[in-house]
Write a protein that holds these residues in place. Structure first.
Motif, PDB file in Angstrom:
ATOM      1  N   ASN A  70       0.826  -1.205   0.000  1.00 20.13           N
ATOM      2  CA  ASN A  70       0.000   0.000   0.000  1.00 20.13           C
ATOM      3  C   ASN A  70       0.863   1.259   0.000  1.00 20.13           C
ATOM      4  N   ILE A  71       1.915   1.255   0.815  1.00 22.45           N
ATOM      5  CA  ILE A  71       2.781   2.426   0.932  1.00 22.45           C
ATOM      6  C   ILE A  71       3.531   2.677  -0.372  1.00 22.45           C
ATOM      7  N   VAL A  72       4.064   1.613  -0.976  1.00 19.78           N
ATOM      8  CA  VAL A  72       4.802   1.759  -2.228  1.00 19.78           C
ATOM      9  C   VAL A  72       3.873   2.258  -3.331  1.00 19.78           C
ATOM     10  N   ASN A  73       2.644   1.734  -3.373  1.00 20.90           N
ATOM     11  CA  ASN A  73       1.673   2.204  -4.368  1.00 20.90           C
ATOM     12  C   ASN A  73       1.368   3.678  -4.187  1.00 20.90           C
ATOM     13  N   GLU A  74       1.203   4.090  -2.940  1.00 22.40           N
ATOM     14  CA  GLU A  74       0.893   5.493  -2.674  1.00 22.40           C
ATOM     15  C   GLU A  74       2.074   6.398  -3.010  1.00 22.40           C
ATOM     16  N   SER A  75       3.286   5.900  -2.788  1.00 31.55           N
ATOM     17  CA  SER A  75       4.455   6.707  -3.163  1.00 31.55           C
ATOM     18  C   SER A  75       4.555   6.845  -4.678  1.00 31.55           C
ATOM     19  N   ASP A  76       4.187   5.777  -5.397  1.00 29.02           N
ATOM     20  CA  ASP A  76       4.171   5.840  -6.858  1.00 29.02           C
ATOM     21  C   ASP A  76       3.127   6.837  -7.351  1.00 29.02           C
ATOM     22  N   ARG A  77       2.078   7.023  -6.566  1.00 31.65           N
ATOM     23  CA  ARG A  77       1.006   7.930  -6.954  1.00 31.65           C
ATOM     24  C   ARG A  77       1.502   9.376  -7.086  1.00 31.65           C
ATOM     25  N   ILE A  78       2.518   9.750  -6.313  1.00 30.91           N
ATOM     26  CA  ILE A  78       3.042  11.115  -6.370  1.00 30.91           C
ATOM     27  C   ILE A  78       3.554  11.421  -7.775  1.00 30.91           C
ATOM     28  N   LYS A  79       4.370  10.514  -8.333  1.00 30.48           N
ATOM     29  CA  LYS A  79       4.855  10.704  -9.698  1.00 30.48           C
ATOM     30  C   LYS A  79       3.697  10.655 -10.688  1.00 30.48           C
ATOM     31  N   ASP A  80       2.725   9.791 -10.398  1.00 29.56           N
ATOM     32  CA  ASP A  80       1.572   9.657 -11.269  1.00 29.56           C
ATOM     33  C   ASP A  80       0.782  10.974 -11.327  1.00 29.56           C
ATOM     34  N   ILE A  81       0.632  11.618 -10.165  1.00 27.35           N
ATOM     35  CA  ILE A  81      -0.084  12.899 -10.095  1.00 27.35           C
ATOM     36  C   ILE A  81       0.648  13.956 -10.933  1.00 27.35           C
ATOM     37  N   VAL A  82       1.970  13.975 -10.813  1.00 29.35           N
ATOM     38  CA  VAL A  82       2.771  14.936 -11.583  1.00 29.35           C
ATOM     39  C   VAL A  82       2.635  14.678 -13.078  1.00 29.35           C
ATOM     40  N   ASP A  83       2.689  13.394 -13.472  1.00 26.13           N
ATOM     41  CA  ASP A  83       2.563  13.047 -14.890  1.00 26.13           C
ATOM     42  C   ASP A  83       1.214  13.507 -15.438  1.00 26.13           C
ATOM     43  N   GLN A  84       0.151  13.268 -14.655  1.00 21.82           N
ATOM     44  CA  GLN A  84      -1.178  13.657 -15.105  1.00 21.82           C
ATOM     45  C   GLN A  84      -1.302  15.173 -15.209  1.00 21.82           C
ATOM     46  N   GLN A  85      -0.703  15.887 -14.229  1.00 22.60           N
ATOM     47  CA  GLN A  85      -0.751  17.342 -14.245  1.00 22.60           C
ATOM     48  C   GLN A  85      -0.059  17.903 -15.489  1.00 22.60           C
ATOM     49  N   LYS A  86       1.016  17.241 -15.903  1.00 22.42           N
ATOM     50  CA  LYS A  86       1.768  17.680 -17.077  1.00 22.42           C
ATOM     51  C   LYS A  86       1.172  17.157 -18.386  1.00 22.42           C
ATOM     52  N   GLY A  87       0.171  16.270 -18.262  1.00 24.29           N
ATOM     53  CA  GLY A  87      -0.409  15.680 -19.458  1.00 24.29           C
ATOM     54  C   GLY A  87       0.497  14.655 -20.110  1.00 24.29           C
ATOM     55  N   PHE A  88       1.428  14.101 -19.315  1.00 26.49           N
ATOM     56  CA  PHE A  88       2.392  13.141 -19.857  1.00 26.49           C
ATOM     57  C   PHE A  88       1.789  11.739 -19.893  1.00 26.49           C
ATOM     58  N   ILE A  89       1.819  11.108 -21.061  1.00 26.28           N
ATOM     59  CA  ILE A  89       1.372   9.721 -21.205  1.00 26.28           C
ATOM     60  C   ILE A  89       2.565   8.923 -21.697  1.00 26.28           C
TER      61      ILE A  89
END
Length: 319
Positions: A70-89
């Motif tokens: 759960n913790i590792v998934n949530e830490s991965d979410r931080i980069k995921d949030i940044v990618d989505q904010q930048k529109g990066f796919i």
């Protein structure tokens, strides 16, 4: 306690071996062992029972591994949030696909997807549903394409399309003369099936079990591929059922053996499934939209009856 230490714990829990785990996370075995030992000392517990071969989790270790995921998934979410904010796919995306979908669906969308999203590095595995669920829960897959409904806790399902079951009936069989087939006329014991482990087989059994009692001992001919089932049927050894997309590539001589069911046509529901953490949703949505666009023109049936791949699920109608 660090995210890196938790990654090391998850690697050992997966491989049950410190050397293999170290190779997986690209560090030396002494480094990995030292970091896990430091974590155990900090928590004042033992995560792994090193006296057993292979290495086993202790009782408290099992709970720690679950929380570590759960913790590792949530830490991965931080980069995921940044990618989505930048529109990066882009980035690595691990996709599982069940065997009865892989050979027909993949060629339909993969080229288009890679051209449209060149920064996505797809890693695709052909896996049975049981292995897919396990890998999704353990974080080894980002998403998968499988027959649903599964309704498994922690797994979300996003429907892609409904694919009809198509009877393949050689001329030697009585039903060959029928223009359309009633479900009630099927005898499960005369249908050639895929081998155990394929959810398409389970769906056929669910489709037919209300009409004839399924006697597994009578089914001597089971195979891992539709091609083999078709060849067996051509030899007069029975009939079979095929997923609709598979019938599009049959020879003209074989298409003469295809029949359709009366409405509502029995079908399987095919979905993108993924962990409830919803990581990499921008890629999941890109996959969904790409697949939906190519399948929309290939499957035009509206009145279908969804057959679940699970024995305890009831089928339902989609108009």
């Amino acid at each position: 306690m660090t995210i890196t230490q938790l990654h090391y714990v998850l690697a050992v829990a997966e491989h049950k071996n410190f050397t293999k785990a170290a190779q997986k996370v690209f560090v030396t075995q002494p480094t990995l062992s030292m970091q896990i030992q430091k974590l155990e000392e900090e928590l004042d517990i033992t995560i792994f029972d090193r006296t057993k071969k292979p290495i086993q989790l202790t009782e408290v270790g099992q709970k720690i591994v679950q929380q570590a995921r759960n913790i590792v998934n949530e830490s991965d979410r931080i980069k995921d949030i940044v990618d989505q904010q930048k529109g990066f796919i882009g980035g690595i995306f691990r996709l599982g696909v069940i065997p009865t979908i892989m050979p027909t669906l993949l060629p339909m969308f993969i080229g288009n997807f890679m051209k449209k999203f060149p920064k996505v590095k797809l890693k695709i595995e052909e896996l049975h549903t049981e292995a897919i669920i396990e890998k999704l829960k353990e974080g080894h897959l980002d998403a998968a394409i499988a027959a649903t409904p599964l309704q498994i806790e922690g797994i979300k399902e996003n429907v892609l399309y409904y694919e009809p079951f198509v009877p393949y009936i050689p001329k030697e069989m009585d039903l060959h003369t029928n223009d359309k087939i009633d479900i009630d006329s099927l005898d499960i014991n005369k249908i050639l099936l895929l081998e155990d482990g394929h959810c398409f087989k389970d769906g056929i059994i669910n489709l037919c079990k209300a009409n004839r009692e399924y006697d597994g001992d009578q089914l001597q001919l089971e195979s891992g591929s539709f091609e083999t089932l078709i060849k067996l049927a051509n030899e007069g050894l029975g009939m079979t059922l095929l997923p609709y997309l598979h019938t599009l590539e049959l020879k003209d001589s074989e298409k003469k053996n295809l029949k359709m069911f009366n409405d509502p046509v029995p079908a399987r529901e095919v979905s993108l499934i993924y962990n409830r953490s919803e990581l990499k949703m921008q890629i999941i949505e890109a996959l969904r939209s790409t697949i939906a666009s190519v399948v929309k023109g290939a499957i035009t049936y509206q009145n279908v009856k969804i057959i679940s791949p699970l024995n305890h699920k009831k089928d339902f109608q989609k108009n």
